[in-house]
Design an enzyme around this catalytic site. Structure first.
Site, short mmCIF file in Angstrom:
data_model
loop_
_atom_site.label_atom_id
_atom_site.label_comp_id
_atom_site.label_asym_id
_atom_site.label_seq_id
_atom_site.Cartn_x
_atom_site.Cartn_y
_atom_site.Cartn_z
N LYS A 70 74.52 22.64 9.98
CA LYS A 70 75.30 23.66 9.27
C LYS A 70 75.78 24.71 10.27
O LYS A 70 75.34 25.85 10.28
CB LYS A 70 74.49 24.28 8.14
CG LYS A 70 74.15 23.27 7.04
CD LYS A 70 73.29 23.90 5.96
CE LYS A 70 72.93 22.87 4.89
NZ LYS A 70 72.04 23.41 3.85
N ARG A 77 87.51 40.54 24.35
CA ARG A 77 87.19 40.16 22.97
C ARG A 77 86.56 38.78 22.88
O ARG A 77 85.59 38.57 22.13
CB ARG A 77 88.44 40.26 22.11
CG ARG A 77 88.28 39.85 20.65
CD ARG A 77 87.01 40.39 20.00
NE ARG A 77 86.80 41.80 20.19
CZ ARG A 77 85.64 42.41 20.02
NH1 ARG A 77 84.56 41.70 19.70
NH2 ARG A 77 85.52 43.71 20.21
N ASP A 133 62.05 18.00 1.03
CA ASP A 133 63.14 18.88 0.61
C ASP A 133 62.78 19.73 -0.60
O ASP A 133 62.40 19.20 -1.65
CB ASP A 133 64.38 18.03 0.30
CG ASP A 133 65.60 18.88 0.02
OD1 ASP A 133 65.85 19.83 0.78
OD2 ASP A 133 66.32 18.58 -0.96
N GLU A 154 64.73 11.64 3.45
CA GLU A 154 64.49 12.82 2.63
C GLU A 154 63.80 12.44 1.32
O GLU A 154 64.20 11.48 0.66
CB GLU A 154 65.82 13.52 2.34
CG GLU A 154 65.72 14.71 1.39
CD GLU A 154 67.09 15.28 1.08
OE1 GLU A 154 67.73 15.79 2.00
OE2 GLU A 154 67.51 15.19 -0.10
N LYS A 187 69.60 10.74 3.26
CA LYS A 187 69.53 11.85 2.31
C LYS A 187 69.51 11.32 0.89
O LYS A 187 69.63 10.11 0.64
CB LYS A 187 70.73 12.78 2.53
CG LYS A 187 70.87 13.30 3.96
CD LYS A 187 69.99 14.49 4.21
CE LYS A 187 70.60 15.74 3.62
NZ LYS A 187 69.79 16.95 3.92
#
Length: 282
Positions: A138, A103, A222, A200, A170
């Protein structure tokens, strides 16, 4: 494409933790109960659908960690294109050992092959352009290293591995620091010359500020629509590396790549990939 495997030494703690989680406090009681100790078998890892394979190195290591005497023979390598029915790997030895590792080996191989397959689809959409497909942070907690390796197996490229890799300013950094010029001036005053800086923007007037102020090597565009991305490429005229991000579905990749951006980044490569169906058969 040839891919240099990661050292087993780096991968082993991750795989060992997964095996310990699966074996629990008392091991594989089903196998121990119903399979005679000396039973030997040859098991085959088979592809049940088309895709790009990843996780073969990890699967092999999972079997060997459970039982170093298992003979593992790879028939496909990480990064290979596969079709349903392909034989990927053979594992020969104690049946109990194979079943106890099954597994964990399949979980890694299926998950990582799904990422490699989705990445390959994005890369195919950008074919004929100079645009590279890259992942983001992510990723599944604890699995970033191997998920980013799977992106490479699919023909993509890697973004940052951690917050310490580069400066990426950001929108929230800009808001908290008081604007684009203040953050770029802080970078110029304090950042090491060894660290690259990306910032960004989501509007062309912000891009104009970056071009005027300096201090960044890369700009993340973005959530811009395609005509705006074209304008950004024209404004920049090769002075900075441009990365398009946000709402990057596979169906949109071709038109975005055609704008001339250097990179398209997508969190979907790692957070939304569907597991590729791989099975182990005795």
């Amino acid at each position: 494409m040839t891919h240099t495997p990661l050292p087993d030494l780096i991968l082993e703690p991750l795989i060992r933790a997964a095996l310990m989680e699966d074996l629990g406090t008392y091991g594989d009681i089903t196998t121990r109960t119903v399979i005679p100790e000396k039973t030997r078998y040859t098991a085959r890892l088979n592809a049940r659908e088309n895709g790009v394979i990843s996780g073969m190195q990890i699967a092999a290591l999972a079997f060997r960690l459970v039982d170093p005497e298992l003979k593992v023979t790879a028939h496909k390598a990480d990064g290979d294109t596969i079709v349903a029915g392909d034989l990927l790997m053979e594992i020969e030895g104690r049946a109990a050992s194979i079943l106890s590792a099954e597994r964990v080996a399949l979980n890694f191989a299926g998950r990582l092959s799904g990422i490699a397959t989705l990445t390959a689809g994005f890369v195919a959409q950008a074919k004929g352009t100079a645009t590279r497909i890259t992942c983001t942070r992510k990723t599944t907690p604890g699995l970033r290293l191997v998920e980013k390796q799977a992106v490479l197996h699919g023909g993509g490229f890697n973004h940052r591995f951690s917050l310490s890799d580069a400066i990426l300013i950001k929108d929230n950094h800009i808001a908290a620091a008081g604007g684009i010029r203040p953050v770029l001036r802080a970078v110029k005053a304090q950042a090491s010359h060894m660290i690259r800086t990306e910032i960004e923007v989501d509007r062309l007037d912000q891009l104009e500020e970056v071009l005027d102020e300096g201090g960044a090597e890369v700009v993340l565009l973005d959530n811009m629509d395609t005509p705006t991305l074209k304008d950004a490429v024209a404004m920049t005229a090769g002075r900075l590396v441009l990365e398009a991000s946000g709402n990057m579905r596979m169906s949109r990749v071709a038109e975005v790549a055609a704008t001339g951006v250097d990179y398209i980044s997508s969190g979907a490569l790692t957070h939304s990939a569907q597991t590729l169906d791989i099975g182990l058969d005795f």
